[in-house]
Design a protein around this motif. Structure first.
Motif, short mmCIF file in Angstrom:
data_model
loop_
_atom_site.label_atom_id
_atom_site.label_comp_id
_atom_site.label_asym_id
_atom_site.label_seq_id
_atom_site.Cartn_x
_atom_site.Cartn_y
_atom_site.Cartn_z
N ASP A 1 37.84 -92.93 9.87
CA ASP A 1 38.57 -92.64 11.10
C ASP A 1 38.63 -93.71 11.93
O ASP A 1 37.73 -94.65 12.13
CB ASP A 1 37.97 -91.60 11.67
N THR B 1 45.95 -92.92 19.11
CA THR B 1 45.95 -91.85 18.27
C THR B 1 45.04 -92.06 17.17
O THR B 1 44.83 -93.22 16.67
CB THR B 1 47.60 -91.93 17.58
N ARG B 2 44.10 -91.01 16.86
CA ARG B 2 43.03 -90.99 15.62
C ARG B 2 44.03 -90.97 14.35
O ARG B 2 44.61 -89.91 14.06
CB ARG B 2 42.18 -89.87 15.85
N THR C 1 43.46 -91.07 10.09
CA THR C 1 42.17 -91.10 8.99
C THR C 1 42.74 -91.81 7.70
O THR C 1 43.92 -91.63 7.30
CB THR C 1 42.23 -89.42 8.24
N ARG D 1 50.54 -90.90 11.48
CA ARG D 1 50.51 -90.09 12.55
C ARG D 1 50.86 -88.65 12.54
O ARG D 1 52.14 -88.67 12.23
CB ARG D 1 50.64 -90.84 13.67
N GLY D 2 50.17 -87.69 12.88
CA GLY D 2 50.77 -86.32 12.81
C GLY D 2 50.79 -85.71 11.35
O GLY D 2 50.94 -84.56 11.06
N ASP E 1 45.50 -85.34 7.84
CA ASP E 1 44.34 -85.27 8.85
C ASP E 1 44.57 -86.21 9.80
O ASP E 1 43.47 -86.30 10.95
CB ASP E 1 42.94 -85.78 8.03
N SER E 2 45.58 -86.88 10.24
CA SER E 2 45.84 -87.83 11.28
C SER E 2 45.99 -86.94 12.47
O SER E 2 46.93 -86.01 12.29
CB SER E 2 46.50 -89.05 11.07
N ASP E 3 45.97 -87.23 13.82
CA ASP E 3 46.38 -86.61 14.83
C ASP E 3 47.71 -87.06 15.18
O ASP E 3 48.07 -87.90 14.71
CB ASP E 3 45.23 -87.04 16.13
N ALA F 1 49.59 -87.97 21.45
CA ALA F 1 49.59 -87.09 22.58
C ALA F 1 50.91 -87.18 23.40
O ALA F 1 51.26 -86.33 24.16
CB ALA F 1 48.47 -87.51 23.48
#
Length: 352
Positions: A61, A68-69, A71, A115-116, A119-121, A124
Motif C-alpha cells: 500500500d 490517494t491510497r 494498492t 485510483r478508484g 483495492d485502491s481508494d 477525495a
C-alpha cells in the motif's frame, strides 16, 4: 350512471391477464435457460481455469502525491528484471492474470490498481485527470523499485495512457526509470472520433461526438450480470472470437467498477489529448493493438507508431479486440519478452 361489466368482458380480461403471465413466464424461462447455457460454456472453456486462478503476491500500500491510497502487488524473484503492468479503465490489477502465470518466474512484476479501481481508494477531490494518473505511476515506481533501477513499463488502454502522461509530466524520469515501454490497445486522443462502437455516417460527426461523450461519462448503475450484459461487454470490448471465459472475466471486472470512478475517467477519456507527451518516450517502445478493437481501432496504433522516437516493434493481432492481454495472451507475452531483450533486461531464466 354506472356501467356494470358483462361476465363476458370479465372473462376476456382474465384471459388477457393469464396470457400475460404465461408470456412473462416464458420469457423468464428463456432467460434462465440462456444464463445456464452461458455458464456451461464458460465452465467448459479451457481458459476458465487459468483466469480463475488469480496469483497472489506481496501486497504494497502506498500513497500518491495528493494522498490517494493505492494498492500494488509484487510477484517473482526480487532480483529479476522489473516489469510494471498498468491495467485499463474499469478493470483491476487481476487483469494481468495471464501475464503473471507466464512471466512471474522470470521477472519481478509489479501490478497496481488505478485510483478508484480494485483495492485502491478513489481520490477525495474527484481528480481523475491524466496528471493524477502520472503522479500515481511515479509514486508506484518510487515505492516498488529500488533507487536507480529501470523497469519495463507496460500499460493497457488507460494504463498505457498513464505511461504516456507520466512521460509528459516527468520527462527527466523516463530514461532514469524506464528501460522500455509497451503501449497496448490504446490511443493518445480522438477516442470518440475513431471509435467503432457507434457506426454513424461521416456527415454525423457531431452526433457521434455527443453519443460517445454520453457513453464514456455515463454515471448510472450498470445492469447485473446477465446474458445481455455478457454480450454487450463482448461487443464493446472483445472480438467475436473471444472465448466465453475471457468475456465473463472481463464482464466481472467491468461490473465491479464503481460508477463514479467509471464516469470520472470517462470524462477524462472523452477529451484526451496526449500527443505532445508521446515524444518524451525516448526509450525502446512497443505498440500493440487488435485489428478488431472497436474502442481503440488500428488508426491509433498507426499514429503512435509513426510518432514514437524509438519504435521497437508494432504488433497487429488480427483476431483480437480491445482486451488483447486476455484474448491473445501468448502473443502479448512474446512481444513483451522481445521488448525486454531490446531494452537490455535479461530474464532470470536467461541469466541462470
Amino acid at each position: 350512471m354506472s356501467v356494470v361489466p358483462s361476465p363476458r368482458g370479465k372473462g376476456a380480461r382474465r384471459w388477457a391477464e393469464a396470457g400475460a403471465l404465461v408470456g412473462a413466464g416464458a420469457v423468464a424461462a428463456g432467460w434462465e435457460a440462456a444464463r445456464r447455457r452461458d455458464l456451461r460454456r464458460i465452465e467448459r472453456d479451457p481458459a476458465h481455469a487459468l483466469l480463475a486462478d488469480v496469483p497472489r503476491g506481496e501486497r504494497l500500500d502506498l500513497f500518491s502525491r495528493d494522498g490517494t491510497r493505492l494498492t500494488a502487488e509484487l510477484f517473482g524473484p526480487a532480483d529479476a528484471p522489473p516489469l510494471v503492468l498498468v491495467h485499463g479503465w474499469t478493470c483491476a490489477r487481476r487483469f494481468w492474470t495471464c501475464q503473471l502465470h507466464a512471466l512471474a518466474d522470470h521477472y519481478r512484476i509489479v501490478t497496481y490498481d488505478l485510483r478508484g479501481h480494485g483495492d485502491s481508494d478513489a481520490p477525495a477531490d474527484g481528480d481523475f485527470s491524466t496528471d493524477a494518473l502520472a503522479e500515481d505511476l511515479e509514486a508506484v515506481l518510487e515505492a516498488a523499485l529500488p533507487s536507480g533501477q529501470r523497469a519495463l513499463l507496460a500499460g493497457h488502454s488507460l494504463g498505457a495512457m498513464s505511461i504516456v502522461a507520466w512521460a509528459g509530466r516527468f520527462p527527466r524520469e523516463v530514461e532514469r526509470r524506464a528501460a522500455g515501454v509497451a503501449l497496448l490497445n490504446t490511443g493518445i486522443g480522438d477516442l470518440i472520433d475513431e471509435s467503432l462502437i457507434f457506426k454513424l455516417p461521416s456527415g454525423m460527426r457531431r452526433a457521434k461526438a455527443v453519443a460517445g461523450g454520453v457513453f464514456l461519462s455515463a454515471s448510472g448503475p450498470l445492469p447485473p450480470a446477465s446474458p445481455i450484459s455478457l454480450r454487450a461487454v463482448q461487443y464493446v470490448a472483445l472480438s467475436p472470437s473471444a472465448s466465453p471465459a475471457q468475456v465473463a472475466f472481463c464482464q466481472e471486472m467491468v461490473l465491479q467498477c464503481r460508477r463514479d470512478v467509471r464516469a470520472g475517467f470517462g470524462r477524462t477519456l472523452s477529451r484526451l489529448d496526449l500527443a505532445d507527451a508521446l515524444s518524451n518516450l525516448t526509450v525502446p517502445a512497443l505498440v500493440l493493438g487488435g485489428m478488431r478493437d472497436r474502442l481503440t481501432p488500428p488508426p491509433h496504433l498507426e499514429r503512435m507508431a509513426a510518432a514514437l522516437p524509438h519504435l521497437s516493434e508494432c504488433v497487429e493481432l488480427p483476431r483480437s479486440g480491445h482486451m488483447s492481454p486476455i484474448e491473445d495472451p501468448g502473443s502479448v507475452d512474446a512481444a513483451l519478452e522481445r521488448l525486454a531483450v531490446t531494452a537490455g533486461l535479461v530474464p532470470a531464466a536467461a541469466a541462470a
